[in-house]
Design a protein around this motif. Structure first.
Motif, short mmCIF file in Angstrom:
data_model
loop_
_atom_site.label_atom_id
_atom_site.label_comp_id
_atom_site.label_asym_id
_atom_site.label_seq_id
_atom_site.Cartn_x
_atom_site.Cartn_y
_atom_site.Cartn_z
N LEU A 53 31.81 -0.21 3.31
CA LEU A 53 32.41 0.80 2.43
C LEU A 53 31.89 2.22 2.73
O LEU A 53 32.10 3.13 1.93
CB LEU A 53 32.18 0.44 0.97
N ALA A 82 29.25 2.59 -0.14
CA ALA A 82 30.17 3.46 -0.87
C ALA A 82 29.43 4.56 -1.63
O ALA A 82 28.28 4.39 -2.03
CB ALA A 82 30.99 2.63 -1.87
N ARG A 103 33.71 5.60 1.81
CA ARG A 103 34.61 5.36 0.67
C ARG A 103 33.96 5.80 -0.63
O ARG A 103 32.74 5.69 -0.80
CB ARG A 103 34.95 3.86 0.55
N THR A 104 34.79 6.26 -1.53
CA THR A 104 34.31 6.62 -2.86
C THR A 104 34.94 5.69 -3.89
O THR A 104 36.16 5.51 -3.88
CB THR A 104 34.69 8.08 -3.18
N LEU A 143 28.30 -1.97 -4.55
CA LEU A 143 29.14 -1.01 -3.80
C LEU A 143 28.27 -0.02 -3.04
O LEU A 143 28.54 0.31 -1.88
CB LEU A 143 30.09 -0.28 -4.75
#
Ligand code: C5P
Length: 232
Positions: free
Chosen positions: A6, A49, A9-10, A44
């Motif tokens: 991830l 992320a 990615r946010t 995450l």
């Protein structure tokens, strides 16, 4: 990057329970501890992320290394989520959002009356934040590509936990619904969890069969992070 699927990615994660005030000292609340949302945020982050964490009331501290915003009520949570999802790739709605709030707020503490009477509290519906965001995305708004909801369900004679979950997935329209079986030993405030992930038919990453996770909230969180990684 296999280790950090991830990266770049946010993802927005909501956690905890909203409190809907009645007067300066009282509220309608729920027993959400925030544990599952915190676990998701950590999983995450570990997967690379950037996490925007929207915290309602939790009985533990927010995780470190997240972009934190706080929300007391459902209406506040809606505003915080709307702000946070701008430019985000994913949204995980792990917060327990009150479905109803008192129709009126009393500026001073509601008093007992001399005649043994008790007040009647009128409630109004809160917005369904998840359903709203999904509907707006469907209408073409630029919103997260992967939207995950959580649902606590109990089975009964009429239908199983999974069947109720499927109906909710269809109603909410999110990409993934994590259905928690709640009961005496599971759910709110506990570390252990049993969950089934249900996928929308045309969810990002393709159609997939339901997945069962038995284990801790961290196990469920890791599964959510894995699924997100695969979806992009
Ligand atoms: O309908 P139910 O409350 O079981 O749905 C749970 C899911 O919907 C959770 O992901 C929760 O965060 C979200 N929800 C919401 N707004 C509400 C109620 C629930 O976004 N008013």
């Amino acid at each position: 990057d296999v280790e950090r699927p991830l990266a770049g990615r946010t993802v927005v994660v909501t956690a905890g329970g909203t409190r809907e005030p009645l007067d300066p000292v009282r509220f309608l609340g729920n027993r959400s501890s925030g544990k599952q949302g915190i676990a998701v945020a950590k999983a995450l982050s570990a997967a690379g992320a950037t996490v925007r964490f929207v915290a309602a009331h939790m009985d533990q501290p927010a995780p470190e290394g997240v972009e934190l915003s706080v929300a007391g009520t459902a209406v506040e949570l809606r505003a915080a989520v709307r702000e946070a999802v701008r430019g985000a790739d994913g949204l995980v709605m792990a917060a327990a959002v009150a479905d109803f709030r008192p129709a009126a707020y009393n500026d001073s503490k509601i008093k007992k009356t001399g005649d043994d009477g008790a007040p009647t509290i009128e409630l109004v519906r809160n917005p369904d934040i998840l359903a709203e965001i999904v509907a707006e995305r469907r209408a073409g708004a630029e919103l997260p590509e992967v939207i995950v909801g959580f649902a606590a369900e109990t089975g009964d004679e009429a239908a199983s936990v999974e069947e109720y979950g499927r109906a909710k997935l269809a109603r909410k329209g999110c990409d993934v619904l994590v259905v928690n079986e709640v009961g005496e030993q599971k759910g709110f405030g506990r570390d252990e969890n049993a969950a089934t992930l249900l996928f929308r038919e045309d969810a990002p990453g393709g159609p997939r069969a339901p997945e069962h996770v038995a284990g801790s909230k961290d196990d469920v969180a890791r599964k959510v992070a894995d699924v997100m990684g695969e979806a992009f």
